[in-house]
Structures are given as C-alpha cells and as structure tokens.
Enzyme design. Structure first.
Site, PDB file in Angstrom:
ATOM      1  CB  SER A 102      18.416  15.886 -10.336  1.00  0.00           C
ATOM      2  OG  SER A 102      17.882  16.048 -11.832  1.00  0.00           O
ATOM      3  CB  THR A 136      17.242  19.570  -7.103  1.00  0.00           C
ATOM      4  OG1 THR A 136      18.130  19.797  -8.051  1.00  0.00           O
ATOM      5  CG2 THR A 136      17.487  20.227  -5.738  1.00  0.00           C
ATOM      6  CB  THR A 142      21.065  19.684  -6.627  1.00  0.00           C
ATOM      7  OG1 THR A 142      20.764  19.501  -8.033  1.00  0.00           O
ATOM      8  CG2 THR A 142      21.964  20.837  -6.357  1.00  0.00           C
ATOM      9  NE  ARG A 164      24.214  26.421 -12.683  1.00  0.00           N
ATOM     10  CZ  ARG A 164      23.145  25.721 -12.049  1.00  0.00           C
ATOM     11  NH1 ARG A 164      23.276  24.722 -11.563  1.00  0.00           N
ATOM     12  NH2 ARG A 164      21.909  26.382 -11.888  1.00  0.00           N
ATOM     13  CB  THR A 196      13.228  21.878  -7.522  1.00  0.00           C
ATOM     14  OG1 THR A 196      13.965  20.931  -8.371  1.00  0.00           O
ATOM     15  CG2 THR A 196      11.691  21.999  -7.653  1.00  0.00           C
ATOM     16  N   GLY A 197      14.396  23.545  -9.729  1.00  0.00           N
ATOM     17  CA  GLY A 197      14.540  24.187 -11.229  1.00  0.00           C
ATOM     18  C   GLY A 197      15.717  25.072 -11.490  1.00  0.00           C
TER      19      GLY A 197
HETATM   20  C1  SD4 Z   1      20.429  23.996 -10.043  1.00  0.00           C
HETATM   21  N1  SD4 Z   1      18.213  24.019  -8.856  1.00  0.00           N
HETATM   22  O1  SD4 Z   1      21.418  23.636  -9.840  1.00  0.00           O
HETATM   23  C2  SD4 Z   1      19.304  23.214  -9.142  1.00  0.00           C
HETATM   24  C3  SD4 Z   1      18.943  22.247 -10.000  1.00  0.00           C
HETATM   25  C4  SD4 Z   1      17.505  21.417  -9.988  1.00  0.00           C
HETATM   26  O2  SD4 Z   1      16.039  19.858 -10.089  1.00  0.00           O
HETATM   27  O3  SD4 Z   1      16.859  21.859  -9.284  1.00  0.00           O
HETATM   28  N2  SD4 Z   1      17.245  20.579 -10.454  1.00  0.00           N
HETATM   29  O4  SD4 Z   1      19.935  25.065 -10.650  1.00  0.00           O
END
Ligand code: SD4
Length: 331
Positions: A88, A189, A207, A217, A240-241
């Site tokens: 990631s 991330t 990330t 994106r 994160t997420g």
């Molecule tokens: C995103 N927040 O690009 C990031 C991805 C992420 O663990 O956190 N992955 O949306």
C-alpha cells in the site's frame, strides 16, 4: 529559490495592509511558535498506523539521537515506502486500474509548514519529495508530471515501482474487475506522528492509495486536514482506510479541533469515526470497508479508533515499542 518563510512573511506584509488577521498567520509560522510544554515535560513519542513498528522504532531512534519530530516522521515513513512487501506504500504498492503505481504523500511540521505530492509516479520516497516541496517552494502541493519533474530536478531517481507480485495481483484483478474498496486485505498506508524532546509535533502520511483505483484518483493521504494534520498548539492526527470517507469528513482536522476543544485523543478519534458511520451508513456496512484514525496531543497522550475490527497502531514511547489493536465502531 525564495524559501517558504520569506514568502509567507512577504505575503503577510502585502496582505497586512488589507486586514490585521494575516498578522496571526505570520506569527504562527515563526520560530517563536514553540511548544507550550517545557522540555522536561515532553515525552518523545512516535505513533503510526498499522503494524508499522519498524517505522516507529526508526523514528524514535531519530528522536533519541536529538533529531526533530520532522526528521523522525520522514525517517519512519521511508521504511514502508522502501519495503517491496508493503503493497500500500511506495515501492511494491499495488497499481491503479491501468497497472501504474501512483503515490500520494504529505508532511507537516510544528510551525505549520507543509508539503504534499499527489499522483506521483516512479519515485520511491514521495514523503521526501513532499518535504522538498515544503522546504524549497512557495507552494504546498505538487501533482503528477509536475511533481515528478520537481523530484528529478532535486536529485530523486526515477525507477520502476511495480514489483512482480503486485503486477501479478493486478493481472488477476483485471480478469475479475472487482470493485477496489479498501478493506482489511489491501491497506497499510502509513500515517505517522512524532513528538520530540522539545514537545514539538510533526506528521507524515504516504501511500500508493486504493488498489486498482481509477487512473488519476487521488485519496485523502496527501490532503492536509484529511489524511494528516498537525497544529502544534494542540496535537496531530492521521488517517488510513477509504480516503473518500476521510476527505468528505476532513477527519484529521476534525480530530485536532475536537482536541483543541478539550477532547482526549481517544474521544476525538471516536467522534470522527462516529461522524463517518452516521453520515455514510450505507457505505460503511460494506463488509470490509475500513477507516482508522490515530491522534497525539501535547501531553504525549494518544488515541486510535476504527470503523471495524482489524485496525492497529504501532507506538514507541518510554523505551517501549508496542502494536495495539484498535477498538472499533461496528460489530
Ligand atoms: C487512500 N487512505 O488512498 C488511502 C488508502 C489507505 O491503507 O489508507 N490505505 O484512500
């Protein structure tokens, strides 16, 4: 090149004629904005999303050698960026729908200076490019080809970041074309915060974003106030997420503001997750979908919380390195 501080001072000078509000901005950027705590009260601390203990330990090492919180978070963030097995972040990151690894990162120091890169390709350490943007330009964010050209001008090397295993995973995904929601299997991330011996806080976030995202994106991670935010009067926060849920609730900024108004880091993280769960009920019931926050305040207290089970944070404080499972909102 004119550096950020002189630029901000000049801007403040010009704008000062229009309204006295800008004077506050100048002060906030000045070196007088040191911690409220004396050095004897500050407990050097590093905290990062996920099982990034090597990153927090590396950041702590920097602090123990007398380094600043800013140096610490950059050094910590570079660990997963260079790790081919971390799918990631940086090198080894899963690519977008076109099979291209595109990177987002931001960094912010205790003076409120910040740098960010989005949609950057072919550079292993986007966090260091973000720091260069912060230190060498009058801007905060550079994107895509412009960010790449800037990195190359500053001595970064262009390389192929798509490792064989990530390429194979992308080829498999292409056969099935499943929706690339961020779930428990496809994110690590790193958002990392550090407090140094002076009680100053800095943060970084880096990330490769959501796996198999649409080409172009950009997620929350390079967006100040979303993926990461620091206000040295109060503390810092990282996310994160699924970035779409973080960007639309400006979670890291929200957490810092909640702490400013008296919330503990834990309470602030829980409230920020609560807002997502309330507003995006239909999204968050999706089985694997995840958002996790962490926060650190000026008393070296920290907190963390996530939408669902599976999120953890790495902490280094008082000579101990820990990985802690997060509490979560949806059972
Ligand atoms: C995103 N927040 O690009 C990031 C991805 C992420 O663990 O956190 N992955 O949306």
């Amino acid at each position: 090149m004119e550096n950020r501080r002189s630029f901000i001072k000049k801007s403040a000078f010009v704008l000062g004629a229009i309204g006295s509000g800008m004077a506050c901005t100048t002060e906030a950027q000045s070196d007088n904005n040191t911690a409220n705590l004396s050095s004897t009260q500050a407990i050097p601390t590093t905290i990062a999303t996920w099982d990034n203990q090597e990153a927090t330990a590396t950041a702590m090492q920097v602090l123990q050698n007398g380094g600043s919180a800013l140096d610490a978070v950059e050094a910590g963030a570079k660990i997963p960026e260079a790790n081919a097995e971390d799918t990631s972040v940086g090198y080894g990151g899963l690519p977008d729908a076109k099979g291209i690894v595109t990177l987002d990162a931001c960094i912010m120091d205790h003076l409120g200076n910040a740098g960010s890169v989005t949609f950057l390709q072919g550079i292993k350490h986007p966090i260091s490019v973000a720091r260069k943007v912060m230190e060498e330009t009058n801007h905060v964010m550079l994107s895509g080809q412009g960010a790449l050209e800037f990195a190359l001008r500053h001595g970064f090397e262009q390389e192929n970041l798509l490792v064989e295993t990530s390429k194979l995973a992308w080829e498999e995904w292409k056969m099935e074309q499943k929706s690339p929601l961020i779930g428990k299997d496809n994110h690590d991330t790193i958002g990392i915060l550090a407090m140094d011996a002076q009680g100053n806080i800095s943060g970084a976030c880096t990330t490769s974003g959501a796996a198999y995202k649409l080409h172009g994106r950009v997620g929350d991670s390079p967006i100040l106030g979303a993926g990461m935010f620091v206000d040295n009067e109060v503390g810092g926060a990282c996310a994160t997420g699924l970035g779409e849920l973080v960007m639309t609730t400006l979670g890291s900024f929200l957490i810092v503001e909640l702490m400013r108004n008296g919330a503990s880091p834990q309470q602030a993280c829980e409230e920020a997750i609560g807002r997502i769960v309330k507003r995006y009920k239909n999204w968050v019931t999706e089985d694997k979908l995840q958002v996790g926050y962490l926060a650190l305040n000026k008393k070296s207290e920290y907190g963390y919380y996530s939408i669902r089970k599976g999120y953890s944070v790495a902490v280094s404080q008082n000579g101990k390195n820990k990985n802690l499972d997060s509490k979560f909102a949806i059972r």
